[in-house]
Design an enzyme around this catalytic site. Structure first.
Site, short mmCIF file in Angstrom:
data_model
loop_
_atom_site.label_atom_id
_atom_site.label_comp_id
_atom_site.label_asym_id
_atom_site.label_seq_id
_atom_site.Cartn_x
_atom_site.Cartn_y
_atom_site.Cartn_z
N ASN A 156 -25.11 -6.58 -33.51
CA ASN A 156 -24.12 -6.62 -32.44
C ASN A 156 -23.72 -5.23 -31.97
O ASN A 156 -23.27 -4.40 -32.78
CB ASN A 156 -22.91 -7.41 -32.92
CG ASN A 156 -23.31 -8.77 -33.46
OD1 ASN A 156 -23.77 -9.62 -32.73
ND2 ASN A 156 -23.17 -8.95 -34.77
N ARG A 180 -20.88 -10.24 -41.94
CA ARG A 180 -20.67 -11.30 -40.95
C ARG A 180 -21.87 -11.32 -40.00
O ARG A 180 -22.46 -10.27 -39.73
CB ARG A 180 -19.41 -11.06 -40.12
CG ARG A 180 -18.13 -10.86 -40.87
CD ARG A 180 -17.00 -10.72 -39.85
NE ARG A 180 -15.73 -10.38 -40.48
CZ ARG A 180 -15.05 -9.28 -40.23
NH1 ARG A 180 -15.52 -8.38 -39.37
NH2 ARG A 180 -13.88 -9.06 -40.81
N CYS A 181 -22.17 -12.46 -39.44
CA CYS A 181 -23.20 -12.48 -38.40
C CYS A 181 -22.72 -11.73 -37.17
O CYS A 181 -23.52 -11.26 -36.36
CB CYS A 181 -23.58 -13.92 -38.04
SG CYS A 181 -22.19 -14.95 -37.53
N THR A 182 -21.40 -11.59 -37.03
CA THR A 182 -20.83 -10.87 -35.88
C THR A 182 -20.45 -9.42 -36.22
O THR A 182 -19.79 -8.76 -35.43
CB THR A 182 -19.58 -11.59 -35.36
OG1 THR A 182 -18.64 -11.75 -36.43
CG2 THR A 182 -19.93 -12.95 -34.77
#
Length: 511
Positions: A256, A284-286
């Site tokens: 990201n 986190r994926c974010t």
């Protein structure tokens, strides 16, 4: 006191299986739960059990199912602190973050409890007289839900709540290293009155789950797959579902970007980059992958960011810290591989790297007994670097410079992920130009790449997912299918596109 937990299928415990220990990553000598991991046949059996239970559950009126969701929300709210403490103990997430994660479940329930009265279809006008057309949302059937452990209770609720509300039954396979948190959430869901077999908990490893899912799809006892995890595994799940003509809901990894414009509030940008990069230890994926900073403010941003990272508290997740340990040994091993991607042309501006130990301490903190790692900021990453192109699940953030916004957008899109993104600017024109050009499913302006709300769509594109969305009304399309019905009460056969009433215009008319 260490608990012993097992899979629960049709309301009954499945006590057989391989022994596994869920360990506190902040104190590796502390066993949180002893787990029995099921085999592939147990997973496929759970899907058959769910199929039988789903028939009756789908007949429960949707507003009544909504009241069950409301009860889940109240139960989670009443047990919020205990559940958050368990999450902190099992995966090392700081308690404040864990409490926020539990709040996300309550918010999700609060949103969806009313959707039981709003699973609207439409009445559609027909092209023929004495005929009505209707559309209905109907449940898909059985949903197999497979979730990661970095958000062991919030992310599962994004699947479980709407799936159950829509009249589906669920077989849920959480991450084995977060089994105790999952089991606690399962108990709260079933305490709300869910009939046996409507929600089933299968504790298993990844390979076993894949084998069991393959069998269930072949048997026709799974009608939707929801998966949150890595891009590599997501591809395999997607290929498996494709062979059975299913479209899974895939929520995968992210690289990201955060763009910092020359007019940005740098202190605000640093605060966002600190939380996005190192909250949940970057797991986190974010989480923030790369900060793309305008060349005119690059050095000043870097100076402030390095200072903020150096001053951030890292340690016992029960305390007031930015981040605690990594989730589990396997993630620590992978993270050490990512540190190996640092090249001679890079500059580490944050200080020491690697595991925090008595020989490699952080401001007096020695990290003894836990999987604690130094947060790392790497300047000078280039578009061809692995650190720039690939997800690094852990506390490491790359920094690079740009000269024009068009260049920044190109850099932001280059890795091919498309989950979350961020831009810091005071110019609305820059914000909207970035939004239009970025390939991410989510865009933040003057906010971090992390942070989701229960009533907004969550999901990614490209290497981050297959375009499916969770949260808000958009997730209903994952757990329902549209059914069309036509009702002809004319008393005769009216054929569509053939017996259509026509009014003939005079197309040669001119004033």
């Amino acid at each position: 006191m260490t608990s012993e937990i097992v899979s629960v299928i049709g309301g009954k415990e499945a006590s057989n299986g391989t022994a596994y220990e869920s360990v506190n990553p902040a104190r590796l000598n502390e066993v949180v739960a002893r787990v029995r991991l099921a085999d592939a046949s147990t997973f496929s059996s759970a899907c058959r059990t769910a199929t039988a239970a789903q028939r009756e559950w789908s007949r429960v009126p949707a507003p009544v199912r909504g009241r069950v969701i409301a009860s889940i929300g109240r139960l989670v709210e009443a047990n919020a602190e205990e559940l958050a403490r368990l999450v902190t103990r099992e995966i090392g997430k700081p308690y404040a973050e864990a409490l926020g994660e539990v709040r996300e479940i309550v918010d999700t329930c609060d949103f969806f409890l009313g959707e039981g009265r709003r699973l609207y279809g439409q009445t559609v006008p027909s092209e023929m007289p004495d005929k009505n057309l209707f559309t209905f949302r109907v449940p898909v059937g059985v949903a197999a839900v497979i979730t990661a452990g970095n958000f062991p209770v919030a992310v599962p609720s994004w699947y479980l709540v709407p799936a159950l509300l829509c009249g589906n039954a669920v077989v849920w396979k959480p991450a084995e290293y977060a089994a105790a948190s999952a089991h606690a959430l399962y108990r709260l869901f079933t305490a709300a009155g869910l009939p046996d077999g409507v929600l089933n908990l299968v504790l298993a490893d990844g390979a076993t789950t894949f084998e069991g899912l393959e069998s269930a799809l072949a048997e026709g006892t799974v009608h939707k797959v929801g998966f949150t995890g890595s891009t590599a595994v997501g591809r395999a799940v997607g290929e498996l579902c494709g062979r059975h003509l299913q479209s899974p809901c895939l929520e995968l990894g992210g690289k990201n970007p955060m763009v910092v414009m020359p007019d940005a509030d740098l202190d605000l940008a640093v605060e966002g980059a600190l939380f996005a990069g190192f909250g949940t230890a970057g797991q986190r994926c974010t989480s923030l992958g790369t900060v793309i900073v305008h060349e005119s403010v690059h050095e000043e941003f870097l100076r402030r960011y390095a200072r903020a990272v150096a001053e951030a508290a890292i340690g016992d997740p029960a305390e007031d810290v930015l981040c605690g340990p990594l989730l589990e040994e396997r993630f620590a091993s992978r993270y050490e591989e990512y540190l190996g991607w640092i090249q001679p042309h890079h500059t580490v501006v944050s200080g020491p790297t690697g595991r925090i130990t008595p020989d490699n301490p952080r401001a007096g903190f020695t990290g003894e007994g836990g999987l604690y790692y130094h947060p790392v900021v790497v300047d000078g990453v280039r578009p061809g670097d692995r650190l720039f192109l690939e997800e690094t699940f852990g506390p490491i953030v790359g920094v690079t410079a740009f000269s024009t916004l068009e260049e920044a957008v190109e850099l932001a899109n280059l890795p091919g992920y498309g989950l979350s993104s961020s831009i810091y600017t005071t110019d609305p024109k820059s914000a909207f130009h970035f939004r239009a050009g970025i390939g991410a499913g989510m865009v933040s302006v003057n906010n971090s790449t992390s942070g989701a709300e229960a009533h907004l769509p969550f999901g990614g594109n490209g290497r981050s997912g297959n375009g499916s969305r969770q949260s808000g009304v958009w997730v209903l399309d994952q757990f329902t299918r549209w059914q069309a019905m036509n009702w002809d009460y004319s008393g005769r056969l009216q054929k569509a596109q053939m017996d259509v009433a026509e009014i003939v215009p005079d197309l040669d008319f001119h004033l």
